[in-house]
Design an enzyme around this catalytic site. Sequence first.
Site, mmCIF file in Angstrom:
data_model
loop_
_atom_site.group_PDB
_atom_site.id
_atom_site.type_symbol
_atom_site.label_atom_id
_atom_site.label_comp_id
_atom_site.label_asym_id
_atom_site.label_seq_id
_atom_site.Cartn_x
_atom_site.Cartn_y
_atom_site.Cartn_z
ATOM 1 N N TRP A 104 -10.447 -4.333 -6.035
ATOM 2 C CA TRP A 104 -10.861 -4.120 -4.950
ATOM 3 C C TRP A 104 -12.467 -4.172 -4.620
ATOM 4 O O TRP A 104 -13.000 -4.506 -3.598
ATOM 5 C CB TRP A 104 -10.489 -2.719 -4.500
ATOM 6 N N ASP A 109 0.763 -1.269 0.182
ATOM 7 C CA ASP A 109 -0.016 -0.015 -0.033
ATOM 8 C C ASP A 109 0.853 1.174 0.138
ATOM 9 O O ASP A 109 0.573 2.164 0.687
ATOM 10 C CB ASP A 109 -0.712 0.028 1.257
ATOM 11 N N ASP A 128 -0.495 -4.511 -3.746
ATOM 12 C CA ASP A 128 -1.465 -3.431 -3.971
ATOM 13 C C ASP A 128 -0.776 -2.088 -3.810
ATOM 14 O O ASP A 128 -1.213 -1.084 -3.296
ATOM 15 C CB ASP A 128 -2.392 -3.487 -3.189
ATOM 16 N N ARG A 167 -5.394 -6.441 -8.902
ATOM 17 C CA ARG A 167 -6.239 -7.060 -8.404
ATOM 18 C C ARG A 167 -7.537 -6.196 -7.738
ATOM 19 O O ARG A 167 -7.442 -4.923 -7.577
ATOM 20 C CB ARG A 167 -6.036 -8.123 -7.379
#
Length: 274
Positions: free
Chosen positions: A191, A114, A135, A189
């Site tokens: 969310w 993140d 991510d 991917r």
Amino acid sequence: MQQFLRWWWWLLLWALSCCVFSTDGAANITRVIIVDQSGQGNFTTLQSAIDSLPDGNSQWIQIYIKQGTYRRNNLASWQNTFKSGSERHLQAVAALVGGDRNSFHDCAFIGYQDTLCDYRGRHHFDKCWIEGAIDFIFGFGQSVYSRCVLNSVDGGWLTAHAKTSADSPGGFVFKYCTIRATKMTYLGRAWNQHSTVLFHKTWMPSTIRPEGWDAWHVIPNQYQMTYVEDGNIGAGSNTSGRVSWLKSLPPEQLQGFLSSIEFLGPDRWFDKQP
Ligand SMILES: *[C@@H]1O[C@H](CO)[C@@H](O)[C@H](O)[C@H]1NC(C)=O
Ligand SMILES: *[C@@H]1O[C@H](CO)[C@@H](O)[C@H](O)[C@H]1NC(C)=O
Ligand SMILES: *[C@@H]1O[C@H](CO)[C@@H](O)[C@H](O)[C@H]1NC(C)=O
């Protein structure tokens, strides 16, 4: 400082003459703020510079960050609870961009999980270095990343995008970028099922997973997602092994994403940076 930029959990920003702009339309820079750790500028920490900006700012303000490594423990408003040496494996957001019409040039965002929360609003990242593993670009943002390097240091997913509804604006558009990845990595991917990500004319290494994308917990609604790959190059750009729900958009719709004017705003705010 809610409306402009909220930089939570600023873990580490390395910058070589990094410029951050924000505006609501005026064409000229009204203020230049210099952040310099050695004390030669207006502020020594990035957070104090950001805190000095007015809420609801409608002027171009340029924050010029002198070369240096700006860590979370540099920020006035945070206690240092991290031990040096372990930053890269902390599950912490390095930067949160939640204002509208923010633009970043030659910035580096370095984290692990993140790294960059492209939370919401319209943003333009040009020639930035964004590094992480899991991510590492995520959020509800409506953003163009042009000529950036996405550096994946440990496998995972480059992006995790979401939109609140199918009709809400938003999406991550990567143009003329370069992906680097040491281990097998997904492009993204989902969310949620409205996740929207496009890669255009981007260089992809062989370490991009053949399937490319991960539906995460969106199954069985993965067909609603908008994942598009257009004109990419490099060993990882072959889409023959990609997931069946990779989209190809009709030319007008594709153009709507690829034209920064259509995607980010007809007033061309991102072009007006002085
Ligand atoms: C920007 O500056 C130029 C020259 O200093 C001036 O002519 C122009 O009107 C300014 N534009 C705005 C929108 O303030
Ligand atoms: C920043 O410092 C420069 C030089 O000391 C000064 O001219 C300028 O007004 C300062 N800017 C702000 C926003 O305080
Ligand atoms: C893509 O991969 C497929 C299957 O491995 C292969 O047949 C095809 O020639 C590749 N295309 C390009 C452009 O390399």
